[in-house]
Scaffold this motif. Structure first.
Motif, PDB file in Angstrom:
ATOM      1  N   PHE A 216      12.565  -3.747  -6.031  1.00  0.00           N
ATOM      2  CA  PHE A 216      12.507  -4.256  -7.278  1.00  0.00           C
ATOM      3  C   PHE A 216      11.505  -3.402  -8.251  1.00  0.00           C
ATOM      4  N   LEU A 217      10.178  -2.614  -7.486  1.00  0.00           N
ATOM      5  CA  LEU A 217       9.189  -2.330  -8.480  1.00  0.00           C
ATOM      6  C   LEU A 217       8.964  -0.857  -8.286  1.00  0.00           C
ATOM      7  N   PRO A 218       8.974  -0.147  -9.482  1.00  0.00           N
ATOM      8  CA  PRO A 218       8.493   1.291  -9.171  1.00  0.00           C
ATOM      9  C   PRO A 218       6.902   1.610  -8.776  1.00  0.00           C
ATOM     10  N   ALA A 219       6.702   2.700  -8.483  1.00  0.00           N
ATOM     11  CA  ALA A 219       5.280   3.106  -8.237  1.00  0.00           C
ATOM     12  C   ALA A 219       4.421   3.088  -9.468  1.00  0.00           C
ATOM     13  N   SER A 220       5.031   3.469 -10.621  1.00  0.00           N
ATOM     14  CA  SER A 220       4.055   3.563 -11.750  1.00  0.00           C
ATOM     15  C   SER A 220       3.358   2.282 -12.118  1.00  0.00           C
ATOM     16  N   VAL A 221       3.939   1.069 -11.981  1.00  0.00           N
ATOM     17  CA  VAL A 221       3.373  -0.031 -12.231  1.00  0.00           C
ATOM     18  C   VAL A 221       2.855  -0.994 -11.169  1.00  0.00           C
ATOM     19  N   THR A 222       2.883  -0.261  -9.834  1.00  0.00           N
ATOM     20  CA  THR A 222       2.326  -0.932  -8.833  1.00  0.00           C
ATOM     21  C   THR A 222       0.904  -0.545  -8.285  1.00  0.00           C
ATOM     22  N   GLY A 223      -0.056  -1.283  -8.700  1.00  0.00           N
ATOM     23  CA  GLY A 223      -1.381  -0.781  -8.186  1.00  0.00           C
ATOM     24  C   GLY A 223      -1.614  -0.876  -6.663  1.00  0.00           C
ATOM     25  N   SER A 224      -2.344   0.026  -6.222  1.00  0.00           N
ATOM     26  CA  SER A 224      -2.604   0.426  -4.718  1.00  0.00           C
ATOM     27  C   SER A 224      -3.750   0.911  -4.731  1.00  0.00           C
ATOM     28  N   HIS A 225      -5.076   0.277  -4.113  1.00  0.00           N
ATOM     29  CA  HIS A 225      -6.468   0.671  -3.949  1.00  0.00           C
ATOM     30  C   HIS A 225      -6.898   1.097  -2.624  1.00  0.00           C
ATOM     31  N   VAL A 226      -7.639   2.179  -2.454  1.00  0.00           N
ATOM     32  CA  VAL A 226      -8.368   2.282  -1.067  1.00  0.00           C
ATOM     33  C   VAL A 226      -9.440   1.072  -0.981  1.00  0.00           C
ATOM     34  N   GLY A 227      -9.223   0.353  -0.017  1.00  0.00           N
ATOM     35  CA  GLY A 227     -10.141  -0.631   0.192  1.00  0.00           C
ATOM     36  C   GLY A 227     -11.197  -0.305   1.047  1.00  0.00           C
ATOM     37  N   PRO A 228     -12.142  -1.146   1.531  1.00  0.00           N
ATOM     38  CA  PRO A 228     -13.427  -0.967   2.126  1.00  0.00           C
ATOM     39  C   PRO A 228     -13.114  -0.656   3.570  1.00  0.00           C
ATOM     40  N   ARG A 229     -14.087   0.201   4.218  1.00  0.00           N
ATOM     41  CA  ARG A 229     -13.780   0.493   5.616  1.00  0.00           C
ATOM     42  C   ARG A 229     -13.391  -0.740   6.659  1.00  0.00           C
ATOM     43  N   VAL A 230     -14.013  -1.915   6.440  1.00  0.00           N
ATOM     44  CA  VAL A 230     -13.612  -3.175   7.093  1.00  0.00           C
ATOM     45  C   VAL A 230     -13.077  -3.912   5.996  1.00  0.00           C
ATOM     46  N   SER A 231     -11.795  -4.353   6.135  1.00  0.00           N
ATOM     47  CA  SER A 231     -10.958  -5.167   5.053  1.00  0.00           C
ATOM     48  C   SER A 231     -11.678  -6.627   4.833  1.00  0.00           C
ATOM     49  N   HIS A 232     -11.982  -6.892   3.739  1.00  0.00           N
ATOM     50  CA  HIS A 232     -12.493  -8.009   3.275  1.00  0.00           C
ATOM     51  C   HIS A 232     -11.610  -9.292   3.593  1.00  0.00           C
ATOM     52  N   THR A 233     -10.324  -9.137   3.815  1.00  0.00           N
ATOM     53  CA  THR A 233      -9.575 -10.285   3.735  1.00  0.00           C
ATOM     54  C   THR A 233      -8.993 -10.235   5.319  1.00  0.00           C
ATOM     55  N   SER A 234      -8.766  -9.177   6.166  1.00  0.00           N
ATOM     56  CA  SER A 234      -8.498  -9.065   7.440  1.00  0.00           C
ATOM     57  C   SER A 234      -9.383  -8.962   8.487  1.00  0.00           C
ATOM     58  N   GLY A 235     -10.480  -8.580   8.006  1.00  0.00           N
ATOM     59  CA  GLY A 235     -11.576  -8.060   9.087  1.00  0.00           C
ATOM     60  C   GLY A 235     -11.211  -6.935  10.015  1.00  0.00           C
ATOM     61  N   ARG A 236     -10.153  -6.196   9.463  1.00  0.00           N
ATOM     62  CA  ARG A 236      -9.756  -5.045  10.290  1.00  0.00           C
ATOM     63  C   ARG A 236     -10.446  -3.728   9.797  1.00  0.00           C
ATOM     64  N   THR A 237     -10.870  -2.871  10.842  1.00  0.00           N
ATOM     65  CA  THR A 237     -11.264  -1.573  10.381  1.00  0.00           C
ATOM     66  C   THR A 237     -10.061  -0.661  10.450  1.00  0.00           C
ATOM     67  N   ILE A 238     -10.055   0.099   9.217  1.00  0.00           N
ATOM     68  CA  ILE A 238      -9.129   1.096   9.380  1.00  0.00           C
ATOM     69  C   ILE A 238      -9.810   2.335   8.704  1.00  0.00           C
ATOM     70  N   ASN A 239      -9.126   3.712   9.202  1.00  0.00           N
ATOM     71  CA  ASN A 239      -9.535   4.821   8.886  1.00  0.00           C
ATOM     72  C   ASN A 239      -9.373   5.107   7.512  1.00  0.00           C
ATOM     73  N   ALA A 240     -10.194   6.075   6.914  1.00  0.00           N
ATOM     74  CA  ALA A 240     -10.131   6.492   5.543  1.00  0.00           C
ATOM     75  C   ALA A 240      -8.776   7.181   5.274  1.00  0.00           C
ATOM     76  N   LYS A 241      -8.274   7.987   6.180  1.00  0.00           N
ATOM     77  CA  LYS A 241      -7.047   8.643   5.808  1.00  0.00           C
ATOM     78  C   LYS A 241      -6.027   7.672   5.682  1.00  0.00           C
ATOM     79  N   PHE A 242      -5.781   6.697   6.461  1.00  0.00           N
ATOM     80  CA  PHE A 242      -4.619   5.923   6.247  1.00  0.00           C
ATOM     81  C   PHE A 242      -4.872   5.088   5.174  1.00  0.00           C
TER      82      PHE A 242
END
Length: 692
Positions: free
Chosen positions: A513-539
């Protein structure tokens, strides 16, 4: 008997309405475009169904507002009571009509009850999206418990539905369910769109996929609580109804549903998704800054701990990464050191900002960044000057439980809206601010349409007086994402989760339903503050680059290698954002459930980018070929794997794309697909292509 008939249609779809005996019209056909020589009178006659034992002698139609007075056996389109509490069972009859090139307004009346029902229907010629709304007027004050937007039947061969559910940090969950006798009812009474109740439904068959098959898609454009009914009657007929949440309209003379947007697709879910996406970016959202600026939000860097020198340092680092907008989040006002105080006191905290916001804004502007700021206008803390002065402004009972330590202001009150306008306008007028993050962090204690109407009135007033200020809709993330709020804002925050693995699924399903132009998506911290998961910078970076890109972390934590990754991906996004802002997001079908893959196709079809994210280990050793979609079968395309350097040493073979650009026809790419190198889970392949 001659029927009144109407047709709305284009090259993609036709909707034919028919009214017998001046009764409310029903949709006698909705599906692929009909030929011009089609007889609508014949279709009206052919729509009459048989009767047999155990039935009344004439089947009540699934009209645009099914009537209990017609002995309709399912959910009626109107449930109400007169001043004495007696049920209303109107018998509406044709009064008049107004037609235009792409729409019609039908007026029906019950003269005995002095009720008027107005049905507005139109089809947008650019996007082939139906927009339908019901308007009820009464000469007397009545209570309406339910009023449906114009109701359409579900064809018998469409046996499944896809509905949305979810929760905080896991929005836009989809569930595929079979139709079955009885009603599937979703009654969202939280007072906002809600994480668990995105107001949409897709009706399909078991064979429908992203790229093939038939689908009927609906979205109710309303930011308050809504109700959805997907019902199969005992006689086998089916209907879908959308309207405001039960009992949210209350007593009045005039009642109006929100617009219901709907479309038929014969080319899978993508056919419907592209129409919704185009409508949002081309018709609904206005005044957004172009090109879309790279966003930086400081929330997950500092939370409530605002120190001017640190914020300046963070802004400088964000600018070095490529940010073009700096957003100061919660904690700048009142005496706001945590979430227990100061909501409602929208004045700059002199402890943290003794000289006001200007020193920070001046620094941000000197870096070439736009300045944005956070508000949560609809909320109030008990520990606030506003509550101490106006506790009567709180919505709901005095002993209600709080949410996130806060209560809700009654937005139906003129004095509340005037106060909020004055506070926000003063901050905007005294500072060079180009952006508001508008948050909403708790559900409402009561369900009331007037709350949402008051919100709309406040935002509309601010938009009129500060047209240069963009607004983002945030509600603990994706709790208020709908076409009603997007008509008044420029961006939505899909989720408070910056976990890129969660984001892949959330973005993937929201793109219906939503296009990319209105959909905010941010690079989060190395360790996610909501899941505790560590995710690499490229992903993390490539996930954010699939939508309106930004950062939301402490840039001081980045290693040199991580910073370089963010600069590289941000540079790529800036180089491509102009055409991607108007591109169609096409979800790709994959035989591998571990893969989320999408193709963003330019408006002219001459270029596209493919993102293929492996979110967990596959069940098989090698990846299946990834088939593309929406291409010119006879054209040749040159395809480059732009991040081929990310291939791991365990990729020991020599698939062609690993070292070479591929030239292939659209037919090959859609039929056979791309053979990609082996890779680890939690990685993304990114492929660019241009028509040769």
């Amino acid at each position: 008997m001659q029927a009144r008939t109407w047709h709305l249609g284009d090259a993609h779809q036709s909707l034919v309405l028919a009214s017998l005996g001046d009764c409310l019209p029903e949709a006698v056909y909705w599906g692929p475009a009909l030929p011009e020589r089609e007889s609508y009178q014949s279709l009206a006659a052919a729509a009459v169904t048989d009767v047999t034992g155990g039935m009344v002698d004439r089947n009540a139609p699934i009209s645009l507002n099914p009537e209990a007075s017609q002995t309709f056996p399912g959910q009626s389109g109107l449930t109400g009571r007169d001043a004495d509490g007696n049920p209303l069972t109107p018998r509406f009859r044709f009064s008049n009509e107004t037609t235009s090139e792409h729409g019609l307004t039908l007026v029906y009346a019950d003269t005995d009850l002095e009720l008027s029902l107005v049905l507005d229907l139109s089809m947008d010629p650019e996007t082939s999206l139906l927009q339908m709304q019901t308007h009820l007027e009464s000469a007397h004050k009545i209570t309406v418990d339910w009023l449906a937007a114009p109701v359409l039947p579900v064809p018998a061969h469409m046996g499944e539905m896809i509905e949305y559910s979810g929760r905080w940090c896991a929005e836009f969950l989809t569930r595929r369910l079979p139709f079955a006798p009885g009603a599937r009812v979703r009654d969202n009474r939280t007072g906002r769109t809600d994480h668990a109740h995105f107001p949409a439904l897709i009706v399909c068959s078991s064979q429908t996929s992203n790229t093939s098959g038939e689908a009927y898609a609906y979205h109710y454009g309303w930011s308050g609580g809504h109700r959805m009914v997907a019902e199969e009657l005992a006689d086998g007929r089916r209907q879908v109804q959308f309207g405001h949440a039960s009992a949210s309209m209350k007593k009045n003379h005039v009642f109006r549903t929100a617009p219901l947007f709907a479309t038929y697709s014969g080319t899978g879910f993508n056919g419907a998704a592209v129409r919704f996406q185009k409508y949002v970016r081309n018709k609904l959202v206005s005044g957004a800054r172009m090109p879309r600026p790279v966003h930086y939000n400081c929330w997950e860097a500092v939370y409530f701990d605002h120190k001017l020198d640190e914020l300046k340092s963070i802004a400088s680092r964000a600018a070095d990464l490529g940010a073009e907008r700096f957003v100061l989040d919660d904690g700048w006002f009142g005496q706001r050191d945590d979430d227990t105080s100061s909501l409602g006191d929208w004045v700059v905290d002199k402890r943290k900002y003794p000289d006001g916001l200007k020193p920070l804004i001046d620094h941000v502007k000197s870096l070439g960044l736009q300045f944005g700021i956070w508000f949560e206008p609809e909320m109030i803390n008990e520990d606030s000057d506003l509550f101490r002065a106006h506790s009567e402004w709180v919505l709901g009972s005095a002993d209600q439980p709080k949410g996130r330590q806060q209560l809700v202001l009654d937005m139906s009150r003129d004095d509340v809206r005037d106060y909020l306008y004055d506070c926000i306008a003063k901050v905007l007028a005294e500072n060079d601010i180009g952006y508001i993050k508008w948050d909403h962090n708790r559900v409402l204690p009561v369900v009331d349409a007037a709350q949402t109407e008051g919100l709309y009135a406040l935002i509309d007033r601010l938009r009129a007086d500060f047209p240069h200020v963009e607004i983002e809709s945030c509600a603990s993330g994706g709790g208020r994402v709908d076409f009603g709020i997007l008509k008044r804002t420029h961006r939505v925050w899909l989720s408070d989760s910056n976990d890129a693995l969660e984001r892949q699924r959330i973005q993937h399903d929201a793109s219906l339903f939503l296009p990319a132009s209105v959909t905010g998506s941010h690079v989060g911290p190395r360790v996610s503050h909501t899941s505790g998961r560590t995710i690499n910078a490229k992903f993390r970076a490539w996930t954010a680059a699939q939508r309106h890109m930004g950062f939301e972390m402490d840039p001081r934590e980045l290693s040199d290698e991580e910073a370089e990754v963010l600069k590289t991906v941000t540079g790529w996004w800036k180089a491509n954002r102009d055409w991607m802002a108007t591109a169609d997001i096409l979800r790709l079908d994959s035989a591998d459930p571990a893969l989320f893959a999408e193709q963003q196709l330019a408006e002219d079809g001459d270029r596209f980018v493919v993102f293929a994210a492996l979110v967990r280990p596959s069940n098989q050793i090698l990846q299946y070929p990834l088939r593309l979609t929406g291409l010119d079968r006879n054209a040749l395309y040159r395809i480059t794997l732009i991040n081929r350097a990310d291939a791991t040493g365990l990729s020991r073979g020599s698939p062609f794309l690993k070292n070479n650009d591929l030239e292939a026809s659209g037919q090959y790419l859609m039929s056979h697909g791309l053979t990609l190198p082996w890779r680890f889970p939690e990685t993304i392949w990114v492929l660019e292509a241009k028509r040769i």
